[in-house]
Design a protein around this motif. Structure first.
Motif, PDB file in Angstrom:
ATOM      1  N   HIS A 178      17.005  51.951  63.893  1.00 44.68           N
ATOM      2  CA  HIS A 178      15.817  52.805  63.868  1.00 44.68           C
ATOM      3  C   HIS A 178      16.064  53.950  62.893  1.00 44.68           C
ATOM      4  N   LEU A 221       8.543  53.006  69.305  1.00 40.74           N
ATOM      5  CA  LEU A 221       9.724  52.694  68.495  1.00 40.74           C
ATOM      6  C   LEU A 221      10.997  53.199  69.176  1.00 40.74           C
ATOM      7  N   LYS A 222      10.935  54.405  69.737  1.00 39.00           N
ATOM      8  CA  LYS A 222      12.122  54.974  70.400  1.00 39.00           C
ATOM      9  C   LYS A 222      12.507  54.156  71.633  1.00 39.00           C
ATOM     10  N   LEU A 254      13.362  49.160  62.467  1.00 35.72           N
ATOM     11  CA  LEU A 254      12.269  50.024  62.911  1.00 35.72           C
ATOM     12  C   LEU A 254      12.132  51.191  61.940  1.00 35.72           C
ATOM     13  N   GLU A 311      15.386  57.162  61.975  1.00 34.25           N
ATOM     14  CA  GLU A 311      14.701  58.290  62.611  1.00 34.25           C
ATOM     15  C   GLU A 311      15.284  59.625  62.184  1.00 34.25           C
ATOM     16  N   ALA A 322      14.259  51.101  70.296  1.00 33.08           N
ATOM     17  CA  ALA A 322      15.573  51.424  69.725  1.00 33.08           C
ATOM     18  C   ALA A 322      16.602  51.719  70.806  1.00 33.08           C
TER      19      ALA A 322
END
Length: 711
Positions: free
Chosen positions: A240, A222-223, A352, A242, A226
């Motif tokens: 994202h 995911l990172k 995300l 986060e 993003a």
């Protein structure tokens, strides 16, 4: 308990006194420097091998060195001053004739001369001494560096093969597709390869659930998306969720509104143009531009934005009063909800989400499920919540074996399809294996038959051309174990009688609280965030004292507590083995490793800094720490956060097998249904039992949603 001296005498009864003094001197002076049994073997193994002659092989000597290492470690943890009992005193005056100082006496162990008639190879002795001395110097250097150097964590990186054609189309701005296809890419974390030659396809408007075991790289993937370390078309906006929203004076509702940058820019420009017209400094073009702005604001329904933002915040648990509070007044959990609200309001092309249900209560999760079912753009969500995935996603992306496999349908469909795939692959594997064996039988039968030489050669070439045969890779089953080697306790075990509690006299949190639990209890406490669930747990544990009323607990009650903020209780700068050693000193490394192994922290994972572990792996370390003293009652606050689904299933099985009592706070419907026999609802300063269990609680929440207009 046997010391290394006892082990040496027992295993090598014929050892002469000179060598005995030498070996015990090496172990006594260098014991703190050895990191494992292998280093003990490096130091004295060659000498012991010569002493044993033919009676012991190399493996035997290594095992003996490991036993002596364990006794050394045990002595070191009990005190810095080690006492070794010998048959006769070691005469340092014989080692160093000068005997100038204590320092030179200690140095004598490296300088010790051997009698010429010894049966041991002198060169091996010198080599062993040199190894230990070098190790001692390296250890001192390493300790000094460690003291001055902060912990540096590994970093993630991604790479991919992309065609020049795709790059040209993307840079030209002609690519208007909102589908995402990333081919042949790798993702690494430090030296570990998480994905290799992987492919990811996300069709616009579909909702994908990314699943896989803890530590395989879901969050890292995911990172990478993003940060656009993996190439996503430039015109596709990505959000994202986060990090929590930074706290300041901005009201929660305004913070959400500001996440729609297009609306904010249009409104700011409208203000500037109107101000210019009002001041008489306009040049006549302002009215034309204002017409364009009003058209765009109408197109994006800017006037409905405050109402839409308010609905999102309310669904996530923000009351009208809370929506007007400054963001700095909220806790970290509420600011994470605020970050989620901002993302939902901004409506990016690719959303995300990483474990979005972790910061939500059951009510907010049900609302989010309903809200995302009508989401128009693409979602990629990492979640361990089986029911959430079944309610929300249209596709599953399974991360395993350094690759990504896609499945149509929800999680239940994934389970069924995956099993069917594995069965088909197993049948194909067995058929190929049988075919190969059939060819091999022919080759073996006629290998030396001249008349069949051409056929044998043909069969050999056929065998070489067949694709490489790989057995089916099956994920190992996750197992957790909660030790229950304790005696049964007679009731009452744990109860609260007429308890009243508050932090502030003007705001009574609980009154008339009557709760009881025993070793048969399997209780789940549910309720909205802020209703006092964690406070109830602390009252039950005795960490909080009631303002009035009584807490009663059996004198032999031993509670194991798992906090939802368990990471805060772990020392992140040490490895898992050291963490247990510091918490429970006096045991062998094998015991610590065995304890961690029961929770899936094995091999290299156990020697990695805790800070470098994934969220789920840290949770497993916390479980290992919690269960080591063998409690007879567990109180678990959100134990499923960050755990993968296989581990949640294993947790449920372990709790069901456990012979003690369990009270937990959880929002995970699957765990609640598998484990809990009672449901306590925490609301309005009371805790009440629901006879219908989770189904009744879910119906109550749905009815509330209908009344409030959220459904």
């Amino acid at each position: 308990m046997a010391t290394y001296v006892d082990i040496l005498k027992s295993e090598f009864p014929e050892i002469d006194s000179e060598l005995f003094d030498y070996i015990t001197g090496v172990l006594d002076s260098g014991g703190a420097d050895f990191e494992d049994g292998e280093e003990v073997y490096d130091a004295i193994g060659g000498v012991l091998q010569e002493v044993s002659a033919d009676s012991k092989n190399e493996d035997d000597v290594r095992d003996i060195c490991l036993q002596m290492f364990n006794t050394l470690k045990l002595n070191n943890h009990h005190g810095s001053q080690k006492q070794v009992l010998l048959d006769a005193p070691v005469q340092l005056s014989q080692i160093s004739a000068d005997n100038v100082s204590a320092a030179k006496d200690v140095q004598g162990i490296w300088m010790m001369k051997r009698p010429q008639n010894t049966t041991v190879d002198a060169k091996k002795l010198e080599k062993a001494e040199a190894k230990l001395k070098a190790k001692h110097e390296r250890r001192n250097e390493k300790d000094s560096q460690k003291a001055s150097t902060p912990l540096v964590l590994e970093e993630a990186s991604a790479s991919q093969a992309s065609s020049k054609k795709d790059n040209r189309v993307d840079q030209s701005g002609k690519n208007r597709s909102y589908d995402i296809r990333i081919e042949n890419f790798d993702v690494s974390f430090g030296e570990r390869c998480l994905l290799q030659g992987a492919e990811l396809s996300l069709a616009s408007g579909r909702r994908y659930g990314l699943i896989g075991r803890n530590g395989l790289g879901k969050t890292t993937l995911l990172k990478m998306l993003a940060s656009r370390s993996l190439r996503v078309p430039a015109h596709i906006s990505i959000l994202h969720v986060e990090q929590e929203v930074a706290g300041d004076e901005t009201a929660a509702l305004q913070s959400v509104l500001e996440s729609d940058t297009l609306r904010e820019e249009l409104l700011d420009e409208e203000k500037r143009l109107n101000a210019r017209i009002a001041s008489g400094n306009g040049d006549g073009t302002e009215s034309v531009r204002l017409s364009e702005i009003y058209g765009k604001l109408e197109e994006i329904e800017a006037d409905k934005a405050p109402a839409r933002a308010s609905v999102i915040l309310a669904g996530l648990g923000f009351s009208p009063k809370m929506q007007q509070q400054a963001t700095k007044e909220f806790s970290g959990g509420w600011r994470m909800r605020l970050a989620l609200a901002r993302a939902l309001f901004a409506r990016p092309d690719l959303l995300l989400l990483d474990e979005p249900t972790n910061m939500l209560d059951v009510r907010a999760i049900l609302w989010l499920e309903n809200y995302l079912q009508t989401w128009q753009s693409t979602i990629l969500v990492v979640s361990h919540d089986r029911n959430f995935l079944n309610a929300v996603v249209t596709d599953i992306v399974h991360l395993h074996s350094q690759r990504l496999d896609s499945y149509r349908g929800d999680y239940e469909n994934f389970i069924k399809t995956k099993e069917d795939r594995l069965k088909n692959q197993q049948r194909e594997y067995e058929a190929q294996l049988q075919y190969r064996q059939h060819i091999q039988v022919f080759i073996d039968r006629f290998r030396y038959n001249a008349n069949r030489a051409a056929q044998v050669q043909s069969k050999l070439k056929l065998l070489e051309r067949l694709p490489e045969l790989k057995p089916i890779e099956k994920e190992t089953e996750v197992t957790l174990r909660f030790p229950d080697n304790f005696e049964k306790l007679s009731p009452p075990i744990l109860q609260l009688d007429e308890v009243e509690f508050y932090y502030n006299p003007d705001h009574r949190l609980f009154s008339g609280l009557n709760l009881s639990a025993d070793l048969e209890s399997r209780i789940c406490i549910v309720g909205e965030n802020g209703a006092g669930k964690s406070t109830v747990l602390k009252l039950l544990m005795g960490e909080l004292t009631p303002v009035s009323g009584v807490r009663q607990a059996h004198r032999n009650l031993k509670i194991g507590y798992f906090s939802q903020h368990h990471v805060d209780q772990l020392d992140l700068n040490v490895c898992s083995v050291e963490l247990l050693l510091n918490k429970f000193p006096g045991r062998t490394e094998e015991e610590y490793r065995h304890q961690l192994g029961g929770y899936g922290i094995t091999g290299e994972l156990a020697t990695r800094p805790v800070a470098s572990l994934s969220g789920g792996q840290k949770s497993r370390v916390a479980f290992a720490q919690m269960t080591m003293p063998c409690p007879n009652f567990y109180i678990l606050d959100e134990p499923t956060n960050h755990l993968d689904m296989e581990t949640i299933e294993a947790l449920a099985k372990a709790l069901n097998k456990f012979r003690g009592g369990v009270i937990l706070v959880s929002h995970d419907e699957r765990l609640i249904r598998l484990v809990c026999k009672e449901l306590w609802v925490c609301e309005g300063g009371k805790v009440r039992r629901i006879d219908g269990g989770f189904d009744e609680y879910r119906d109550i929440l749905h009815e509330q949603f209908r009344k409030e207009g959220y459904l």
